[in-house]
Design a protein around this motif. Structure first.
Motif, PDB file in Angstrom:
ATOM      1  N   ARG A 210       0.932  -1.262   0.180  1.00 58.44           N
ATOM      2  CA  ARG A 210      -0.147  -0.465  -0.053  1.00 58.44           C
ATOM      3  C   ARG A 210       0.648   1.305  -0.257  1.00 58.44           C
ATOM      4  N   ARG A 211       0.543   1.881  -0.890  1.00 64.08           N
ATOM      5  CA  ARG A 211       1.201   3.615  -1.334  1.00 64.08           C
ATOM      6  C   ARG A 211       0.841   4.441   0.251  1.00 64.08           C
ATOM      7  N   LYS A 212      -0.298   3.942   0.900  1.00 67.07           N
ATOM      8  CA  LYS A 212      -0.393   4.869   3.019  1.00 67.07           C
ATOM      9  C   LYS A 212       1.077   4.141   3.542  1.00 67.07           C
ATOM     10  N   ALA A 213       1.121   2.719   3.524  1.00 64.57           N
ATOM     11  CA  ALA A 213       2.089   1.934   4.587  1.00 64.57           C
ATOM     12  C   ALA A 213       3.684   2.409   3.666  1.00 64.57           C
ATOM     13  N   PHE A 214       3.822   2.221   2.702  1.00 62.52           N
ATOM     14  CA  PHE A 214       5.298   3.294   2.195  1.00 62.52           C
ATOM     15  C   PHE A 214       5.593   4.303   2.765  1.00 62.52           C
ATOM     16  N   LEU A 215       4.273   5.422   2.871  1.00 62.32           N
ATOM     17  CA  LEU A 215       4.826   6.788   3.279  1.00 62.32           C
ATOM     18  C   LEU A 215       4.617   6.413   5.047  1.00 62.32           C
ATOM     19  N   GLU A 216       4.275   5.477   5.535  1.00 63.25           N
ATOM     20  CA  GLU A 216       3.641   5.678   6.938  1.00 63.25           C
ATOM     21  C   GLU A 216       5.038   5.149   7.607  1.00 63.25           C
ATOM     22  N   VAL A 217       5.371   4.705   7.089  1.00 59.75           N
ATOM     23  CA  VAL A 217       7.114   3.960   7.653  1.00 59.75           C
ATOM     24  C   VAL A 217       8.143   4.567   6.900  1.00 59.75           C
ATOM     25  N   GLY A 218       7.586   6.027   6.582  1.00 63.32           N
ATOM     26  CA  GLY A 218       8.856   7.073   5.716  1.00 63.32           C
ATOM     27  C   GLY A 218       9.709   6.462   4.268  1.00 63.32           C
ATOM     28  N   GLY A 219       9.459   5.793   3.279  1.00 62.14           N
ATOM     29  CA  GLY A 219       9.495   4.459   2.279  1.00 62.14           C
ATOM     30  C   GLY A 219      11.046   4.468   2.513  1.00 62.14           C
ATOM     31  N   TYR A 220      12.218   5.095   1.614  1.00 60.54           N
ATOM     32  CA  TYR A 220      13.117   4.464   2.657  1.00 60.54           C
ATOM     33  C   TYR A 220      14.067   4.991   3.203  1.00 60.54           C
ATOM     34  N   THR A 221      13.708   5.786   3.230  1.00 61.84           N
ATOM     35  CA  THR A 221      14.847   6.497   4.233  1.00 61.84           C
ATOM     36  C   THR A 221      15.088   6.740   5.655  1.00 61.84           C
ATOM     37  N   ARG A 222      15.159   5.738   5.968  1.00 62.33           N
ATOM     38  CA  ARG A 222      15.132   5.145   7.426  1.00 62.33           C
ATOM     39  C   ARG A 222      16.956   4.079   6.380  1.00 62.33           C
ATOM     40  N   VAL A 223      16.291   3.417   5.731  1.00 61.59           N
ATOM     41  CA  VAL A 223      17.575   2.024   4.920  1.00 61.59           C
ATOM     42  C   VAL A 223      17.671   2.678   3.489  1.00 61.59           C
ATOM     43  N   ALA A 224      18.092   4.425   3.418  1.00 63.81           N
ATOM     44  CA  ALA A 224      18.621   5.111   1.916  1.00 63.81           C
ATOM     45  C   ALA A 224      19.994   4.231   1.925  1.00 63.81           C
ATOM     46  N   HIS A 225      20.417   4.644   2.989  1.00 64.35           N
ATOM     47  CA  HIS A 225      22.095   4.517   3.021  1.00 64.35           C
ATOM     48  C   HIS A 225      22.014   2.966   2.649  1.00 64.35           C
ATOM     49  N   ARG A 226      22.029   1.589   2.433  1.00 61.28           N
ATOM     50  CA  ARG A 226      22.084   0.508   2.099  1.00 61.28           C
ATOM     51  C   ARG A 226      22.021   0.400   0.391  1.00 61.28           C
ATOM     52  N   VAL A 227      22.761   0.335   0.607  1.00 65.51           N
ATOM     53  CA  VAL A 227      22.949  -0.143  -1.193  1.00 65.51           C
ATOM     54  C   VAL A 227      21.749  -1.065  -2.018  1.00 65.51           C
ATOM     55  N   SER A 228      22.236  -2.276  -1.601  1.00 62.71           N
ATOM     56  CA  SER A 228      20.950  -3.095  -1.785  1.00 62.71           C
ATOM     57  C   SER A 228      20.011  -3.402  -0.399  1.00 62.71           C
ATOM     58  N   GLY A 229      18.497  -4.124  -1.126  1.00 56.55           N
ATOM     59  CA  GLY A 229      17.743  -4.230  -0.165  1.00 56.55           C
ATOM     60  C   GLY A 229      16.287  -3.078  -0.200  1.00 56.55           C
ATOM     61  N   ASP A 230      16.241  -2.546  -1.473  1.00 53.44           N
ATOM     62  CA  ASP A 230      14.650  -2.147  -1.536  1.00 53.44           C
ATOM     63  C   ASP A 230      13.199  -3.454  -1.462  1.00 53.44           C
ATOM     64  N   ASP A 231      13.779  -4.258  -1.058  1.00 48.91           N
ATOM     65  CA  ASP A 231      12.840  -5.116  -0.809  1.00 48.91           C
ATOM     66  C   ASP A 231      12.737  -5.913   0.120  1.00 48.91           C
ATOM     67  N   VAL A 232      13.875  -6.209   0.486  1.00 51.54           N
ATOM     68  CA  VAL A 232      12.943  -6.988   2.205  1.00 51.54           C
ATOM     69  C   VAL A 232      13.620  -6.196   2.773  1.00 51.54           C
ATOM     70  N   LEU A 233      13.837  -4.971   2.785  1.00 53.53           N
ATOM     71  CA  LEU A 233      13.909  -4.427   4.342  1.00 53.53           C
ATOM     72  C   LEU A 233      13.365  -3.232   4.060  1.00 53.53           C
ATOM     73  N   LEU A 234      12.063  -2.696   2.825  1.00 59.00           N
ATOM     74  CA  LEU A 234      10.717  -2.287   2.836  1.00 59.00           C
ATOM     75  C   LEU A 234       9.938  -3.137   3.841  1.00 59.00           C
ATOM     76  N   MET A 235      10.412  -4.453   3.491  1.00 59.30           N
ATOM     77  CA  MET A 235       8.964  -5.346   3.745  1.00 59.30           C
ATOM     78  C   MET A 235       9.469  -5.473   5.692  1.00 59.30           C
ATOM     79  N   GLN A 236      10.106  -5.764   5.752  1.00 58.40           N
ATOM     80  CA  GLN A 236      10.351  -5.723   7.361  1.00 58.40           C
ATOM     81  C   GLN A 236       9.883  -4.574   7.661  1.00 58.40           C
ATOM     82  N   LEU A 237      10.658  -3.386   7.549  1.00 60.00           N
ATOM     83  CA  LEU A 237       9.399  -1.669   7.847  1.00 60.00           C
ATOM     84  C   LEU A 237       7.990  -2.203   7.999  1.00 60.00           C
TER      85      LEU A 237
END
Length: 384
Positions: A210-237
């Motif tokens: 959900r786009r709402k869920a993405f925005l509520e966890v801050g998108g990728y901002t918390r894990v932006a510095h991690r080169v990989s993990g656009d999938d599993v790190l977002l899922m964990q958030l």
């Protein structure tokens, strides 16, 4: 207690924990999620692409052929500084399909992974309530979007989709077949753990949220510095958000396929990139971190312990028992996953895959934590 005796006892304990974990995954595979939603909300497909001129056209053709209501569907391709004809090919599809958009990313700010930044920008432009994500080298069936959306019951925030390297019946060389074999049990573990309510992993080749869920966890901002993990790190958030749960889409219509790495060195490089996020799971999902550590220690104990025990003629039987236990566990999850995902054609490759698995997991675990890897012609430190 002599050192080799202690080593053997620890290895057998790891084997027992490993087999218990595999049993739990197998139980989870027997509890699939149900796609019960009948709603067809607005969706946005986001794709980050860099130098994908050989593959992006086929993906866009698949996305254009989706059986989804007109006016409720859009595709945004974020071109991450491609130096080839990727943008030109996207524009050619835009002329045919007005729901396809191109977002050109010229530069990536400091502190951001290029792919995460590209996806963040694309989602910022998205109109859809549901975000569907896939990679530029993937192939999708015409029911993909509709089927993934059906899993979004009111409390579902993230859907993990099944993906495979190549499709049944496609010609592949030995390196590609081994990658396909390697990915099947990984997907089985992803679904088994998810069905038990403790999702461990996901693949960016096929996921939705959900786009709402993405925005509520801050998108990728918390894990932006991690080169990989656009999938599993977002899922964990999103998993950690109290309002949402994660489910696995197991219906064949939701399956995706991807392109395996063409050479062994590129395969190892890819796995180093995946392994680079292992240590960060300590902060996002402690059980997953513990599982990764357990699997690595067990595998490394076999890699060093079996030849050492045979050479020293000390506790060789115990180490061989631990090795047989790993064979049994890997076969059980591989066989169950192959049957579930209709890829039993890969099972004849199991012996060769297993023989290669023990040394490559041991090597990749070290290199993925302390070494470097290359991704999309950019070099990155693994432990960033």
């Amino acid at each position: 207690m002599p050192l080799m005796t202690l080593f053997a006892v620890i290895t057998l304990l790891l084997a027992a924990v490993y087999l218990l974990t595999i049993l739990l995954f197998l139980i989870g595979l027997r509890r699939p999620a149900s796609p019960g939603s009948a709603e067809l909300p607005e969706v946005t497909v986001v794709v980050a692409a860099r130098n994908e001129e050989l593959r992006i056209g086929a993906l866009l053709d698949d996305l254009a052929a989706q059986d989804y209501p007109a006016g409720h569907y859009e595709v945004i391709v974020a071109d991450d500084g491609s130096r080839d004809r990727t943008a030109e090919i996207v524009r050619s599809r835009m002329a045919l399909h007005p729901f396809i958009q191109l977002l050109s990313i010229a530069e990536c700010p400091a502190g951001w992974s290029p792919k995460k930044y590209a996806l963040q920008q694309a989602i910022g432009r998205a109109q859809g309530e549901i975000i569907l994500a896939t990679d530029a080298d993937c192939r999708l069936g015409p029911q993909w979007a509709r089927t993934m959306v059906r899993y979004f019951l009111p409390d579902v925030g993230f859907v993990i989709g099944f993906s495979q390297y190549g499709r049944r019946g496609e010609p592949q060389n030995a390196i590609e077949r081994l990658q396909a074999m390697d990915f099947i049990p990984l997907m089985g573990v992803a679904e088994g753990s998810c069905n038990l309510g403790l999702p461990l992993s996901a693949s960016g080749q096929n996921l939705a949220y959900r786009r709402k869920a993405f925005l509520e966890v801050g998108g990728y901002t918390r894990v932006a510095h991690r080169v990989s993990g656009d999938d599993v790190l977002l899922m964990q958030l999103i998993r950690r958000h109290p309002a949402y749960r994660v489910v696995f889409a197991s219906q064949p219509q939701a399956f995706a396929s991807s392109t395996p790495q063409p050479t062994l060195s590129e395969f190892i490089n890819q796995r180093k990139r995946w392994a680079s996020n292992g240590s960060f799971q300590f902060f996002l999902n402690l059980p997953f971190f513990a599982y990764l550590v357990m699997v690595y220690l067990y595998t490394a104990a076999l890699f060093f312990g079996v030849p050492l025990a045979l050479a020293l003629r000390q506790h060789a039987g115990l180490f061989l028992l631990a090795l047989v236990s790993k064979v049994a566990g890997e076969w059980a999850i591989s066989w169950s996953s192959a049957r579930r995902y209709e890829r039993t054609d890969l099972l004849p490759w199991f012996p060769l895959w297993f023989a290669a698995q023990v040394p490559y997991i041991t090597l990749v675990g070290i290199l993925g934590t302390f070494g470097n890897f290359k991704w999309k012609d950019r070099k990155h430190p693994a432990a960033l």
